[in-house]
Design an enzyme around this catalytic site. Structure first.
Site, PDB file in Angstrom:
ATOM      1  N   ASN A  34      26.472 -55.539  73.766  1.00  0.00           N
ATOM      2  CA  ASN A  34      26.423 -55.827  75.211  1.00  0.00           C
ATOM      3  C   ASN A  34      27.536 -55.127  76.000  1.00  0.00           C
ATOM      4  OD1 ASN A  34      28.270 -57.560  74.025  1.00  0.00           O
ATOM      5  ND2 ASN A  34      27.755 -59.301  75.319  1.00  0.00           N
ATOM      6  N   GLU A  42      34.931 -63.910  67.324  1.00  0.00           N
ATOM      7  CA  GLU A  42      34.666 -64.148  68.755  1.00  0.00           C
ATOM      8  C   GLU A  42      33.156 -64.248  68.897  1.00  0.00           C
ATOM      9  OE1 GLU A  42      36.777 -64.799  71.025  1.00  0.00           O
ATOM     10  OE2 GLU A  42      38.622 -64.266  69.995  1.00  0.00           O
ATOM     11  N   CYS A  80      28.740 -63.169  76.603  1.00  0.00           N
ATOM     12  CA  CYS A  80      29.110 -64.387  75.869  1.00  0.00           C
ATOM     13  C   CYS A  80      29.630 -65.477  76.784  1.00  0.00           C
ATOM     14  CB  CYS A  80      30.159 -64.055  74.815  1.00  0.00           C
ATOM     15  SG  CYS A  80      31.582 -63.191  75.511  1.00  0.00           S
TER      16      CYS A  80
HETATM   17  P1  NAD Z   1      25.003 -60.089  66.149  1.00  0.00           P
HETATM   18  O1  NAD Z   1      25.813 -61.158  65.540  1.00  0.00           O
HETATM   19  O2  NAD Z   1      23.576 -59.989  65.821  1.00  0.00           O
HETATM   20  O3  NAD Z   1      25.629 -58.644  65.840  1.00  0.00           O
HETATM   21  C1  NAD Z   1      26.986 -58.340  66.061  1.00  0.00           C
HETATM   22  C2  NAD Z   1      27.435 -57.267  65.070  1.00  0.00           C
HETATM   23  O4  NAD Z   1      27.354 -57.771  63.743  1.00  0.00           O
HETATM   24  C3  NAD Z   1      26.589 -56.003  65.084  1.00  0.00           C
HETATM   25  O5  NAD Z   1      27.450 -54.893  64.882  1.00  0.00           O
HETATM   26  C4  NAD Z   1      25.688 -56.189  63.870  1.00  0.00           C
HETATM   27  O6  NAD Z   1      25.210 -54.973  63.334  1.00  0.00           O
HETATM   28  C5  NAD Z   1      26.635 -56.870  62.905  1.00  0.00           C
HETATM   29  N1  NAD Z   1      26.018 -57.644  61.842  1.00  0.00           N
HETATM   30  C6  NAD Z   1      24.790 -58.205  61.815  1.00  0.00           C
HETATM   31  N2  NAD Z   1      24.623 -58.883  60.652  1.00  0.00           N
HETATM   32  C7  NAD Z   1      25.770 -58.754  59.945  1.00  0.00           C
HETATM   33  C8  NAD Z   1      26.224 -59.248  58.686  1.00  0.00           C
HETATM   34  N3  NAD Z   1      25.454 -60.008  57.915  1.00  0.00           N
HETATM   35  N4  NAD Z   1      27.472 -58.922  58.275  1.00  0.00           N
HETATM   36  C9  NAD Z   1      28.281 -58.170  59.056  1.00  0.00           C
HETATM   37  N5  NAD Z   1      27.905 -57.665  60.258  1.00  0.00           N
HETATM   38  C10 NAD Z   1      26.663 -57.960  60.706  1.00  0.00           C
HETATM   39  O7  NAD Z   1      25.255 -60.313  67.706  1.00  0.00           O
HETATM   40  P2  NAD Z   1      24.493 -59.647  68.906  1.00  0.00           P
HETATM   41  O8  NAD Z   1      23.177 -60.282  69.052  1.00  0.00           O
HETATM   42  O9  NAD Z   1      24.545 -58.175  68.751  1.00  0.00           O
HETATM   43  O10 NAD Z   1      25.449 -60.033  70.123  1.00  0.00           O
HETATM   44  C11 NAD Z   1      25.213 -61.128  70.902  1.00  0.00           C
HETATM   45  C12 NAD Z   1      26.089 -62.280  70.479  1.00  0.00           C
HETATM   46  O11 NAD Z   1      27.467 -61.885  70.552  1.00  0.00           O
HETATM   47  C13 NAD Z   1      25.969 -63.449  71.411  1.00  0.00           C
HETATM   48  O12 NAD Z   1      25.914 -64.635  70.674  1.00  0.00           O
HETATM   49  C14 NAD Z   1      27.239 -63.376  72.228  1.00  0.00           C
HETATM   50  O13 NAD Z   1      27.628 -64.608  72.784  1.00  0.00           O
HETATM   51  C15 NAD Z   1      28.216 -62.868  71.240  1.00  0.00           C
HETATM   52  N6  NAD Z   1      29.370 -62.241  71.911  1.00  0.00           N
HETATM   53  C16 NAD Z   1      30.571 -62.869  71.848  1.00  0.00           C
HETATM   54  C17 NAD Z   1      31.667 -62.343  72.521  1.00  0.00           C
HETATM   55  C18 NAD Z   1      33.005 -63.023  72.485  1.00  0.00           C
HETATM   56  O14 NAD Z   1      34.008 -62.382  72.777  1.00  0.00           O
HETATM   57  N7  NAD Z   1      33.087 -64.292  72.137  1.00  0.00           N
HETATM   58  C19 NAD Z   1      31.518 -61.151  73.246  1.00  0.00           C
HETATM   59  C20 NAD Z   1      30.258 -60.552  73.291  1.00  0.00           C
HETATM   60  C21 NAD Z   1      29.196 -61.099  72.605  1.00  0.00           C
END
Ligand code: NAD
Length: 501
Positions: free
Chosen positions: A170, A268, A302
């Site tokens: 995002n 996070e 998020c």
């Molecule tokens: P996601 O968890 O699907 O993916 C995030 C990252 O993790 C990607 O790089 C993905 O390829 C990787 N990934 C996926 N499976 C994995 C595994 N088993 N092991 C290691 N890495 C893996 O998240 P998303 O859908 O891409 O992002 C949206 C989410 O992120 C929302 O829940 C949002 O709230 C959260 N978010 C949090 C913050 C924060 O600072 N708290 C900021 C932005 C987004």
């Protein structure tokens, strides 16, 4: 599967510039070199489906060699004078500044966001580099009381070694940079794995900027791929810390693996941030803030305002103003048209958002605006009278949806605000500072704002969530020193200490 020769559609990249795909197309960046890989990943523009570029795909088996090289380089980097490390961060910041217009286009197209979002993302990432440089003028430790007057006793902060960074799609540049910049500045090496949907602005341009700035080869590494490569990074021997930004579901898995291998982990994660409107609030201003909090970047943030908790006395009027604002927001391709709302990142996410909305309506929520979509564009949606039995009450939606929950009084509003396992951000709208403080203090979240909305971040604050929004880690400002270094106790004597043995 695409090949390197796929057409790259970023507007006339400057030859040799950060976006010149002849440098990074079909490749990953490890050990200071752009290397071809056996397979590639196609990067798709969410608004049009066009191919923006092709990057190399990594394999879990690539990691041992990358880590081994990174460890060797890191040991030398940690000994470099702080000013040398700081100068490099400032240089990388200037490389980004010089490429600003092309990078803004690229961020817009790869993430499907409006110009202002791209500006905030690029500006914030440049800030992260300057703030990381500024960390290096801080003291590096403390002189401790000594049990032996002949010996000096010191506590010093030392780098962790190799840090793995896993980032989402995002705000791919900013959410990578907020870990990458302080980790490297403080003497670590980094292996970054961006989301496979945004590996150009979330990865390739970072590698290129550090390359231009002259970072030692092997100190910053870029690997591409999904869950398999991500898990391999978490498990890789020699990677001492993982910072993960993404969903709570994947965060749990990352935390589990990090625990198994006794690694430091900063998580996070998601949120369901409350936006409380008290009965003495300026409703027009509150609805403007609430619309921003729920609809900015199509709600794919998020910290998005996940529940509008409005006191009954003003709920009907607030709902009406918010719905009017939602209906007035122009929707379309933000790179080619002047709109406020762009596409959702992919079809799966679109279907998920729509299901949450339709199921909530079937469960009794009143649809005041939106609830429909055209192609990848979900119309800003307002759901009124949302109750705990509906999915819009409970779930993080990650779409342009504002669920309104009616509260009886202040106490009820606080109860609803905390009726979630998440705890990222929060906000209160009120005409009384005293009431604002009283309510804000009782919201269980890592960030909270009075007379504002829930989405705020800046390199100079300790950013992070409580509950299932994170594991207590904080990014930004001096908390970066806590996150990316650890204590070492050192004693120093001019003469050998005598022993009876
Ligand atoms: P996601 O968890 O699907 O993916 C995030 C990252 O993790 C990607 O790089 C993905 O390829 C990787 N990934 C996926 N499976 C994995 C595994 N088993 N092991 C290691 N890495 C893996 O998240 P998303 O859908 O891409 O992002 C949206 C989410 O992120 C929302 O829940 C949002 O709230 C959260 N978010 C949090 C913050 C924060 O600072 N708290 C900021 C932005 C987004």
């Amino acid at each position: 599967m695409s090949t390197v020769s796929d057409k790259v559609t970023f507007a006339t990249p400057v030859p040799g510039g950060l976006l010149d795909a002849s440098v990074w197309g079909g490749k990953v960046y490890t050990g200071g070199e752009w290397r071809s890989s056996a397979s590639t990943l196609r990067v798709r523009e969410p608004a049009t489906g066009e191919t923006l570029g092709v990057v190399g795909e990594s394999q879990p088996t690539d990691l041992p060699a990358i880590v081994e090289h990174a460890q060797r380089v890191q040991a030398k980097w940690a000994l470099k004078p702080a000013e040398e490390r700081a100068a490099l961060m400032r240089h990388a910041a200037r490389v980004f500044e010089d490429a600003r217009p092309a990078l803004l286009d690229a961020i817009q197209r790869e993430t499907g966001g409006v110009r202002g979002k791209a500006e905030v993302e690029l500006g914030g990432s440049i800030d992260e580099l300057y703030h990381a440089a500024a960390l290096l003028i801080q003291p590096e430790g403390q002189i401790l009381p000594s049990s032996n007057p002949e010996r000096l006793s010191l506590a010093r902060r030392v780098p962790l070694g190799v840090v793995g960074v896993i980032a989402p799609w995002n705000f791919p540049l900013l959410l990578a940079m907020r870990s990458v910049a302080p980790a490297i500045a403080l003497g670590n090496a980094v292996i970054l794995k961006p989301d496979p949907q945004t590996p150009i602005v979330g990865g390739a341009i970072i590698a290129r900027a550090f390359e231009e700035a002259g970072l030692p080869a092997g100190l910053f590494n870029l690997i591409n791929g999904g869950a398999a490569v991500g898990e391999a990074l978490v498990e890789a021997r020699g990677v001492r810390m993982i910072t993960f930004t993404g969903s709570t579901a994947v965060g749990r898995r990352v935390g589990e693996l990090a625990g198994k291998h006794i690694k430091r982990v900063a998580l996070e994660l998601g949120g369901k941030s409350p936006f409380i409107v008290l009965d003495d609030a300026d409703l027009e201003a509150a609805a403007a803030a609430g619309a921003w909090g729920s609809f900015l970047h199509q709600g794919q943030i998020c910290m998005a305002s996940g529940r509008h908790i409005v006191l009954r006395k003003v709920a009907d009027e607030y709902a009406e103003i918010l719905a009017r604002k939602a209906r007035a927001l122009p929707v379309g391709d933000p790179f080619r048209e002047h709109v406020a709302i762009g596409p959702l990142i992919n079809e799966k996410q679109l279907a998920r958002v729509d299901k949450i909305v339709q199921d909530s309506v079937a469960g009794g929520a009143q649809l005041l605006a939106g609830g429909t979509h055209k192609g990848p564009y979900y119309n800003p949606t307002v759901l009124y009278h949302v109750t705990p039995s509906m999915p819009a009450y409970e779930l993080e939606i990650f779409g342009p949806v504002a669920p309104i929950v009616v509260a009886e009084d202040e106490e009820d509003a606080i109860r609803i605000a905390n009726d979630t396992d998440y705890g990222l951000s929060g906000a209160v709208q009120t005409g009384s500072l005293e009431r604002g403080l009283r309510v804000a203090r009782q919201i269980r979240s890592g960030l909270v704002h009075i007379n504002d909305q829930t989405i705020h971040d800046f390199a100079g604050i300790p950013f992070g969530g409580r509950g299932t929004s994170g594991n207590g880690s904080r990014f930004g400002s001096v908390s970066n020193v806590d996150e990316f270094t650890e204590w070492q106790w050192m004693t120093v004597g001019g003469k050998p200490t005598p022993y009876p043995f």
